[in-house]
Write a protein that holds these residues in place. Structure first.
Motif, PDB file in Angstrom:
ATOM      1  N   ASN A  72       0.818  -1.204   0.002  1.00  0.00           N
ATOM      2  CA  ASN A  72      -0.002  -0.022   0.146  1.00  0.00           C
ATOM      3  C   ASN A  72       0.780   1.274   0.001  1.00  0.00           C
TER       4      ASN A  72
ATOM      5  N   PHE B  11      -0.073   4.380  -0.239  1.00  0.00           N
ATOM      6  CA  PHE B  11      -0.776   5.573   0.321  1.00  0.00           C
ATOM      7  C   PHE B  11      -0.621   5.742   1.799  1.00  0.00           C
TER       8      PHE B  11
ATOM      9  N   SER C  50      -2.036   6.485   5.695  1.00  0.00           N
ATOM     10  CA  SER C  50      -2.745   5.930   6.500  1.00  0.00           C
ATOM     11  C   SER C  50      -4.204   6.714   6.619  1.00  0.00           C
ATOM     12  N   HIS C  51      -3.996   8.244   6.537  1.00  0.00           N
ATOM     13  CA  HIS C  51      -5.287   8.793   6.289  1.00  0.00           C
ATOM     14  C   HIS C  51      -5.081   9.838   5.133  1.00  0.00           C
TER      15      HIS C  51
ATOM     16  N   SER D 207     -11.697  -8.408  -2.260  1.00  0.00           N
ATOM     17  CA  SER D 207     -11.683  -6.830  -2.123  1.00  0.00           C
ATOM     18  C   SER D 207     -11.265  -6.136  -0.915  1.00  0.00           C
ATOM     19  N   GLY D 208     -11.189  -6.847   0.289  1.00  0.00           N
ATOM     20  CA  GLY D 208     -10.697  -6.243   1.162  1.00  0.00           C
ATOM     21  C   GLY D 208      -9.095  -6.393   1.282  1.00  0.00           C
ATOM     22  N   LYS D 209      -8.469  -6.730   0.387  1.00  0.00           N
ATOM     23  CA  LYS D 209      -7.024  -6.935   0.421  1.00  0.00           C
ATOM     24  C   LYS D 209      -6.507  -5.569  -0.013  1.00  0.00           C
ATOM     25  N   ASP D 210      -5.211  -5.359   0.255  1.00  0.00           N
ATOM     26  CA  ASP D 210      -4.766  -4.221  -0.435  1.00  0.00           C
ATOM     27  C   ASP D 210      -4.028  -4.593  -1.803  1.00  0.00           C
ATOM     28  N   CYS D 211      -4.387  -3.864  -2.658  1.00  0.00           N
ATOM     29  CA  CYS D 211      -3.750  -4.319  -4.004  1.00  0.00           C
ATOM     30  C   CYS D 211      -2.897  -3.214  -4.610  1.00  0.00           C
TER      31      CYS D 211
END
Lengths: 308, 677
Positions: free
Chosen positions: B514, B516, B518-519, B562-566
């Motif tokens: 990921n 990005f 975290s917020h 879909s819950g996984k970080d791609c």
């Protein structure tokens, strides 16, 4: 409501409606919860009770700010930036209210960025989406590759805006231009024929026409030539015309699994709001540091009416 | 490479005695620069690319191609070309024309280590304007044309990373005997190196410090008829001219490897390097850290080096060979003998992937740093006393564990704090895959970051594509505040992985899932930090990254879950950046050509040059399936590469048949968009 400057889309080739909604969601979530949930994509294990919306929103006169809004002014001198604003007019809004809406939107952005003018204002009218196929192609050109077609997948809501409404709205923009609030004006998704009808009725010509084509190398030649002749720059974009469908907004604000609990569910008591939400307009702003090509600030504001 | 400094170079035993002095003077110069420049702000992004060429010379009659050692003559011709000088071009080390403010400035040329090499850079730095990006490819082509015009009729500048038969008999012109006093190589003469005293001294002192010749063993590619175990048939075990001739009798040449014994085998490679000027030191430190994990990915993606000394190798890239070609570590430092005289064990050559992160970034977790990093504590202490923060002091104190190799006696008389010569002595002989460059004293330059892992590509279209891609990635990193951090040891591992034959399609690389924050309230670097909210608690470091294919890193992961970080992919991130900018359709169309090359190289549609070269050799009628790349194959291969650059219409490698197809496709494409052509 504002979708903070969340710039990123999680998946390839998502259009701006997804960018907008995920940006709104992320911003709401960030303001709702402290500490924020450890993952950003919302796969919280145990459903936590939603905090009361009044704890993270602000009521000002008859406007509810979701979430409570704090501006993020630009950090460098104004002349370092190129500020582009794109205003999405939404369907089912009477043309005469556009005038007010436009000023409202511009003021909000100016306040957010702490500045007094913007460089380019692009407007997007409902139901208008450029389609390379609609344009007269040059005769020696036999496009066979279907991958090159513009997509209208997310733009299906409503009939195209008629030219009179467009022109009336445009006069408002011309006024903003005269007042020096906006240096350049632009339109979105106009093909040749629409431009030909539109241009003679304007005082201030658009300097930009934004078109959305998956393969930007397949812009019809007549449009390219016409735009050059009229000194209109053809820019690319990846936005939807119908950027905020009503259903989507309901989902985000609602009390369902994916909602943030501002709107009450059916048969629900309590302080959550009741009524029909009707999206009014959406504005996207981007401030780019010119010499460095860095996007310093980008975000959305969306306004909706709640009718009892 | 600046060459103006001249003087009396010290032989290694003398240089060794003054090593500490050079280091401490270098550190004082660094502190002076730090003091003056740490608050330096430069508004604009400026960047530059460097293209390196091999100069080849054809012998059509005998169907042979050799390396031409006429670098000096070619540079002299370039430096004395009135028209070129008027246009701003030339050779900065000798003379060049004035940099033009408004108009185009002609490119400039530089000497390189190999006397068969030439380096060319744009006449003035590029900016971020999209027009500048589109000027890169024509400028690169212009450079090649100018270089060509100042060569003999039989010579041509090609951009292969290495000359396939370097070190084989009769591979250079004019010819010189091997086994000279400086290199003491079995294979190449001392004359292979640039005669400027700096270069032979560098090579000689590396050998001297090391106590034997450098030792480069590349695994050989085992084909059907390759003798096995493979014993490099070109090794001469009976030479008795220099003490170092014993090396091979002591086992320097390994079984199943191609053996090479001189700096020229590494430093004679051509690379594609990009340097960025950052807005300020913080932005520079951010770019240094965030580009670092991309290094091995781009190395594998640009792989172009499958042949050494006339044999097909089992690796695809140049990196480790250069690393070994300048490896000056002693047996004690290498861990072959107990530490007695030397100060420490050194896990890496001075040419290696980098080992530090330097950004003062809350996202930089301690776990990402190398716990075993070798640091000169005294130097670090001095830097910290001088006001440098711990992280940056650690970085430089790590670089300064090395000895200076080339020291000029004249420079040791007085310490001149307005210069950077002693600092640069160490800094520029630490060849890591990223380099963090302080501004030169008394210049208006800012803090710079150099991205060094990429291999040179055969065509200028490809070289432009990779340059532009890296520029756009830095803009996306800064705009979206992307986070590519992963433990630095994983980056080092990735660098090894990138060497494997066809690593691009067969290997996986550690990469962060990921990128990005975290917020969501994290935009450009200058946005005020958000105030009161407590930082998101970190999970285990191991959960942050996983192994990905190059295709996933470049084009993005897809997951049913879909819950996984791609990982979104570097190309989609760049596209997303471009979507945020006002780009006209014509420019976007041009940029799309370049991004398309990267995308399709990553997904295997287009081949790497390494794959193409292998395929070319293996399907050549003269190839006998024994890993040997003979003179005729080399001749045809170099010719083919040259031909492509001559006719290049922006096409990419898709192999033998594919090449023709792509050309047709491209022409089709041009036909459709006549207006842009």
């Amino acid at each position: 409501m504002s979708g903070g400057p969340s710039v990123i889309r999680r998946h390839t080739f998502e259009k701006s409606n997804t960018e907008l909604t995920s940006s709104l969601r992320a911003n709401f979530t960030a303001h709702q919860s402290s500490p924020p949930t450890p993952t950003t994509n919302g796969n919280t294990t145990a459903p936590k009770p939603k905090p009361p919306f009044k704890s993270w929103t602000t009521q000002q006169d008859n406007t509810l700010w979701i979430p409570t809004h704090t501006p993020f002014p630009l950090s460098e001198p104004r002349e370092s930036y190129d500020i582009t604003v794109k205003l999405f007019y939404l369907p089912n809004v009477p043309a005469d209210t556009r005038c007010v809406q436009t000023r409202e939107a511009i003021n909000l952005v100016l306040k957010e960025l702490g500045t007094s003018s913007i460089d380019l204002l692009i407007v997007s009218f409902p139901g208008i989406s450029f389609d390379a196929d609609d344009e007269e192609s040059d005769l020696d050109d036999t496009p066979s590759a279907p991958d090159s077609l513009a997509e209208a997948d997310c733009d299906a809501d409503g009939a195209p805006e008629d030219i009179d409404t467009i022109v009336t709205t445009w006069h408002t923009l011309e006024k903003l231009h005269e007042e020096g609030l906006v240096s350049n004006l632009g339109i979105s998704e106009f093909g040749c024929s629409r431009l030909e009808k539109f241009l003679p009725r304007t005082k201030v010509k658009p300097s930009v026409d934004q078109i959305n084509v998956r393969d930007c190398c397949v812009v019809p030649k007549p449009l390219i030539l016409y735009a050059k002749q009229q000194q209109i720059q053809l820019l690319t974009h990846n936005d939807c015309t119908n950027v905020l469908p009503r259903g989507t907004l309901r989902d985000i604000l609602g009390s369902g699994e994916k909602g943030v609990g501002v709107l009450a569910g059916e048969n629900e008591d309590g302080e959550r709001l009741r009524g029909e939400v009707q999206p009014q307009w959406v504005v996207k702003y981007t401030a780019v540091v010119k010499d460095r090509g860095v996007v310093e600030s980008k975000g959305y504001f969306a306004v909706a009416e709640l009718r009892e | 490479m600046g060459l103006l400094a001249l003087g009396t170079p010290l032989e290694w035993p003398e240089a060794k005695k003054v090593a500490s002095k050079v280091r401490s003077w270098g550190i004082e110069q660094l502190l002076a620069i730090w003091g003056n420049a740490k608050g330096k702000e430069r508004a604009a992004l400026l960047w530059g690319d460097e293209i390196e060429y091999l100069v080849v010379c054809y012998d059509e009659q005998n169907r042979k191609v050799r390396l031409s050692l006429r670098q000096a003559d070619i540079l002299a011709a370039l430096a004395n070309d009135e028209k070129l000088l008027q246009e701003g071009g030339g050779v900065p080390d000798v003379q060049r024309g004035p940099v033009k403010e408004a108009e185009t400035t002609a490119p400039v040329f530089h000497p390189e280590f190999g006397r068969f090499m030439l380096e060319a850079t744009p006449g003035k730095p590029w900016g971020i304007g999209f027009k500048d990006l589109l000027d890169v490819e024509p400028n690169m082509k212009w450079r090649r044309t100018i270089a060509r015009e100042h060569m003999e009729k039989t010579e041509y500048p090609i951009t292969l990373t290495t000359f396939p038969r370097l070190g084989s008999p009769d591979c250079i012109v004019p010819s010189y005997p091997a086994s000279g006093p400086k290199l003491r190589s079995q294979y190449v003469p001392d004359e292979i190196a640039n005669p400027h005293i700096r270069f032979p001294t560098l090579a000689a002192n590396i050998r001297w410090r090391r106590g034997r010749k450098v030792e480069i063993n590349v695994p050989v590619f085992r084909d059907e008829k390759t003798q096995w175990p493979f014993k490099d048939p070109t090794v001469n075990y009976d030479l008795h001219q220099w003490p170092e001739d014993d090396d091979v009798r002591n086992g320097a040449a390994k079984d199943n490897h191609i053996y090479m014994d001189a700096m020229a085998f590494g430093m004679g490679s051509c690379c594609l390097q990009i340097t960025f000027q950052a807005k300020n030191i913080q932005e520079g430190r951010t770019m240094y850290d965030q580009l670092s994990p991309l290094g091995p990915i781009l190395l594998a993606l640009t792989a172009a080096t499958p042949i050494y000394k006339g044999f097909l190798a089992d690796t695809d890239v140049r990196w480790n060979q250069i690393s070994r070609a300048v490896d000056d570590r002693t047996p004690e430092e290498l861990g072959e003998k107990p530490l007695e005289n030397d100060r420490w064990r050194l896990p890496k050559s001075r040419y290696a992937s980098n080992s530090t992160y330097i950004s003062q970034d809350p996202r930089l977790r301690r776990e990402y740093l190398d716990p075993d990093l070798v640091v000169d504590e005294d130097i670090k202490k001095r830097l910290v006393e001088g006001g440098m923060d711990d992280l940056l002091a650690t970085h430089f104190a790590h670089l300064f564990i090395r000895d200076p190799i080339v020291v000029f006696a004249e420079d040791l008389e007085t310490l001149d704090l307005s210069k950077a010569d002693h600092f640069e002595n160490l800094q520029s002989t630490n060849w890591q895959h990223m380099r963090f460059k302080p501004p030169p004293p008394n210049s208006d330059m800012g803090w710079r970051v150099e991205f060094r892992p990429m291999e040179i590509q055969i065509t200028d279209f490809e070289n432009a594509a990779f340059s532009i891609f890296i520029v756009l990635i830095t803009r996306a990193i800064l705009s979206f505040n992307l986070n590519f951090y992963l433990p630095i040891q994983r980056v080092t591992e990735n660098m090894e992985t990138a060497h494997k034959r066809d690593a691009l399609s067969t290997e996986k690389f550690w990469f962060r899932k990921n990128p990005f924050g975290s917020h969501s309230h994290s935009t450009g670097t200058s946005t005020p930090a958000e105030g009161s909210r407590p930082p998101t608690p970190f999970g285990p470091v191991e959960d942050e990254y996983e192994q990905m294919t190059i295709n996933e890193v470049i084009n993005g992961q897809t997951s049913a879950d879909s819950g996984k970080d791609c990982f979104p992919g570097l190309i989609p991130l760049v596209e997303s950046y471009l979507d945020s900018m006002n780009v006209d359709v014509e420019t976007r169309c041009e940029l799309a050509r370049y991004l398309d090359l990267i995308r399709k190289r990553a997904d295997g549609t287009y081949w790497t040059a390494a794959k193409w070269i292998r395929h070319f050799v293996q399907s050549h009628p003269k190839y006998e399936k024994d890993s040997v790349v003979g003179e005729e194959i080399t001749f045809d291969l170099v010719k083919a590469a040259e031909q492509i650059t001559r006719e290049e219409e922006g096409w990419a490698w898709v192999g033998d048949v594919g090449a023709e197809k792509v050309r047709t496709l491209r022409q089709g494409w041009r036909g459709r968009t006549g207006v842009f052509a």
